[in-house]
Scaffold this active site. Sequence first.
Site, PDB file in Angstrom:
ATOM      1  N   CYS A   2      60.326  42.070  35.681  1.00  0.00           N
ATOM      2  CA  CYS A   2      61.263  43.014  36.263  1.00  0.00           C
ATOM      3  C   CYS A   2      60.472  44.141  36.924  1.00  0.00           C
ATOM      4  O   CYS A   2      59.474  44.613  36.395  1.00  0.00           O
ATOM      5  CB  CYS A   2      62.229  43.646  35.270  1.00  0.00           C
ATOM      6  SG  CYS A   2      63.290  42.466  34.451  1.00  0.00           S
ATOM      7  N   ASN A 101      63.109  47.862  32.663  1.00  0.00           N
ATOM      8  CA  ASN A 101      62.162  46.752  32.513  1.00  0.00           C
ATOM      9  C   ASN A 101      61.715  46.766  31.065  1.00  0.00           C
ATOM     10  O   ASN A 101      61.209  47.780  30.590  1.00  0.00           O
ATOM     11  CB  ASN A 101      60.967  46.960  33.462  1.00  0.00           C
ATOM     12  CG  ASN A 101      59.797  46.043  33.142  1.00  0.00           C
ATOM     13  OD1 ASN A 101      59.990  44.938  32.665  1.00  0.00           O
ATOM     14  ND2 ASN A 101      58.601  46.498  33.405  1.00  0.00           N
ATOM     15  N   GLY A 102      61.941  45.657  30.352  1.00  0.00           N
ATOM     16  CA  GLY A 102      61.550  45.599  28.943  1.00  0.00           C
ATOM     17  C   GLY A 102      62.626  44.904  28.136  1.00  0.00           C
ATOM     18  O   GLY A 102      63.483  44.211  28.694  1.00  0.00           O
ATOM     19  N   GLU A 499      52.042  25.007  37.698  1.00  0.00           N
ATOM     20  CA  GLU A 499      52.881  26.201  37.875  1.00  0.00           C
ATOM     21  C   GLU A 499      53.447  26.346  39.276  1.00  0.00           C
ATOM     22  O   GLU A 499      54.515  26.910  39.458  1.00  0.00           O
ATOM     23  CB  GLU A 499      52.181  27.473  37.419  1.00  0.00           C
ATOM     24  CG  GLU A 499      51.109  27.997  38.308  1.00  0.00           C
ATOM     25  CD  GLU A 499      50.509  29.312  37.805  1.00  0.00           C
ATOM     26  OE1 GLU A 499      51.243  30.163  37.290  1.00  0.00           O
ATOM     27  OE2 GLU A 499      49.278  29.472  37.947  1.00  0.00           O
TER      28      GLU A 499
HETATM   29  O1  M6R Z   1      48.112  39.567  33.829  1.00  0.00           O
HETATM   30  P1  M6R Z   1      47.495  38.600  32.877  1.00  0.00           P
HETATM   31  O2  M6R Z   1      46.155  38.134  33.337  1.00  0.00           O
HETATM   32  O3  M6R Z   1      47.450  39.113  31.482  1.00  0.00           O
HETATM   33  O4  M6R Z   1      48.449  37.345  32.891  1.00  0.00           O
HETATM   34  C1  M6R Z   1      48.244  36.262  32.036  1.00  0.00           C
HETATM   35  C2  M6R Z   1      49.051  35.068  32.473  1.00  0.00           C
HETATM   36  O5  M6R Z   1      50.410  35.368  32.468  1.00  0.00           O
HETATM   37  C3  M6R Z   1      48.651  34.592  33.873  1.00  0.00           C
HETATM   38  O6  M6R Z   1      47.296  34.321  33.960  1.00  0.00           O
HETATM   39  C4  M6R Z   1      49.448  33.325  34.247  1.00  0.00           C
HETATM   40  O7  M6R Z   1      49.047  32.262  33.438  1.00  0.00           O
HETATM   41  C5  M6R Z   1      49.266  32.998  35.726  1.00  0.00           C
HETATM   42  N1  M6R Z   1      50.531  32.728  36.318  1.00  0.00           N
HETATM   43  C6  M6R Z   1      48.403  31.827  35.973  1.00  0.00           C
HETATM   44  O8  M6R Z   1      48.247  31.556  37.323  1.00  0.00           O
END
Ligand code: M6R
Length: 619
Positions: A2, A101-102, A499
Amino acid sequence: MCGIVGYIGDRKAYPILMKGLYRLEYRGYDSAGIALVNDNGNLSVYKAKGKVSALEATVQDKDISGTVGIAHTRWATHGEPNVVNAHPHYSKSRNLALVHNGIIENFKILRSQLEKNDFHCISETDTEVLVQFIEYMQDIHKCSLFKAVQLALKNVTGAYAIAVIDKQNPDQMVVARKGSPLVIGVGKSENGNPEFIVGSDATPIVEFTQEVIYLNDEEIAYLDRSGKIDIITLSNVKQTPQVQQISIDINELEKGGYPHFMLKEIYEQPDAILNCIRGRLDTENKDVFLSGVIDNKNVFKNARRIIICACGTSWHSALIAKYFIEELCKIPVEVEYASEFRYRNPVVFPEDVVIAVSQSGETADTLAAIQLAKSKGAFLYGICNVIGSSIPRATDSGTYLHVGPEIGVASTKAFTGQVITLMMLGLSIAKVKKTITDEKLHFLVGELINIPDKMRWTLEHNKSIPEFAQMFTYARNCIFLGRGYNYPVALEGALKLKEISYIHAEGYPAAEMKHGPIALIDEEMPVFFIAPKHGMYDKVISNIQEIKSRNGRIVSIVTEGDTVVGNISDRIFSIPDTLDCFVPLLSVLPLQLLSYYVACAKGRNVDQPRNLAKSVTVE
Ligand code: M6R
């Protein structure tokens, strides 16, 4: 997850809010909404299911006047993505509107308390409860909106970043945060009058001002059209606003001629990595200087163990770091899924260094994992990209990636930025622990500084990937295999493909195949091998033969000039030679391009894949 944006000043709020929503759309895109106190004093709320463009179409013939407003782009948690559940939400009297957001964890308790007092919610969301509760507080305490927000939030369990406007007081906006990010931009309009632009991150703000205030957890801010800002905590302590300068180049927030942010970010990697190593790798003397380690020399020298907490792609980069740091620094490194670590009562010693790796710096599980480690006395180190985000603010020290904003939901340049930053960290720790000779340090740094050029070569010499991806769209499943440093690359290749193209993909250490997954192999199964002329090269060749003899279709990432793997593969993509430990920085590039072009060939929304959001701020 969000995105929220708010504006109060003397300009028209609508275009600023709408632009802000487009900038924040990467945070969620299943519905969007906007609330404005119009010039005639009405409080109008417009919402649409779907993307921000759907909202824009909805408001075509509506009154979008007004100089104060809030807006929201949603990633649904409570209640399906529809117009009723979209934000902003009205209070009972329709005097207040709120975006959030949350997650309000105790929303059911609050909701039943409200119902007993004749406040009824029309949506299924946890958010609507909050705006009703604020108005309920105003009713019973006969207080200002600022006070009512504070009283309401004292009753809330959970995470929030909120912005509230009041039709009866259009010269003010109240914002607050706990556990979800909120940045306040402090600017001046073209007329020289004060204005505030509020955002979940700085991207809606930088066009208007470089001066920001990062609100801390449990702080509530009152923003006045005259430029007045008051900040108090939930427990009523007045805070002095700390204005900071940010510098984000506005061009970094645009696609710059590329069809998608993801492709732009893939191609940006050579320059992004140059920015990442600038000032940290001494190219002349082949040395490394990471201030986070230099300033905490003894902590790293005496560390008993390193634990790295991360999620998704960041977890994969952490796994590469485990191989590198253990090899170089002779210190045990554990890599933890933050979501598991935080709930399993892990053993953490005060002599442990706990590292959080996160592009966004906002991932809820990673943040909670380090908070847990902190409570057990560990030293916290953050490796993040988004400046001023929650994780860098919660850690004792850290290093920013400096790879520029990453907007595509699929992480690309942040991955290579994380890997190289973790390698600089490993080299720095090895220096303070004296587990590396000067010769080896110079040798490794000498090769690390060649990586941007080798990345450029890789991107320029794999021009056949788009055509190959066309042929590949039939695949329903596929497997990615690698060993040693390239096992995490196999995991990353599989994650990228699934993904954004929605093709089922799995990554394994190549030798694990014969313990079960090999049963999946037939002539329809594409198998990707990361098979550079390094590490366990001969063993990987044996693993390829095992797949070939079962008729699997083999695509390999090989070192330039390699013919051995080429002869037993159906297709190869080449990378330049480098040291075994640095291969992931190159071998991941063809896999990123492949997943991008397969997703395009399948007509997927590459930058905003279904069900995902860039910043996972809910657990
Ligand atoms: O912002 P972050 O690096 O903590 O996010 C972690 C994962 O949500 C993120 O790497 C996610 O797996 C990506 N969509 C991968 O492409």
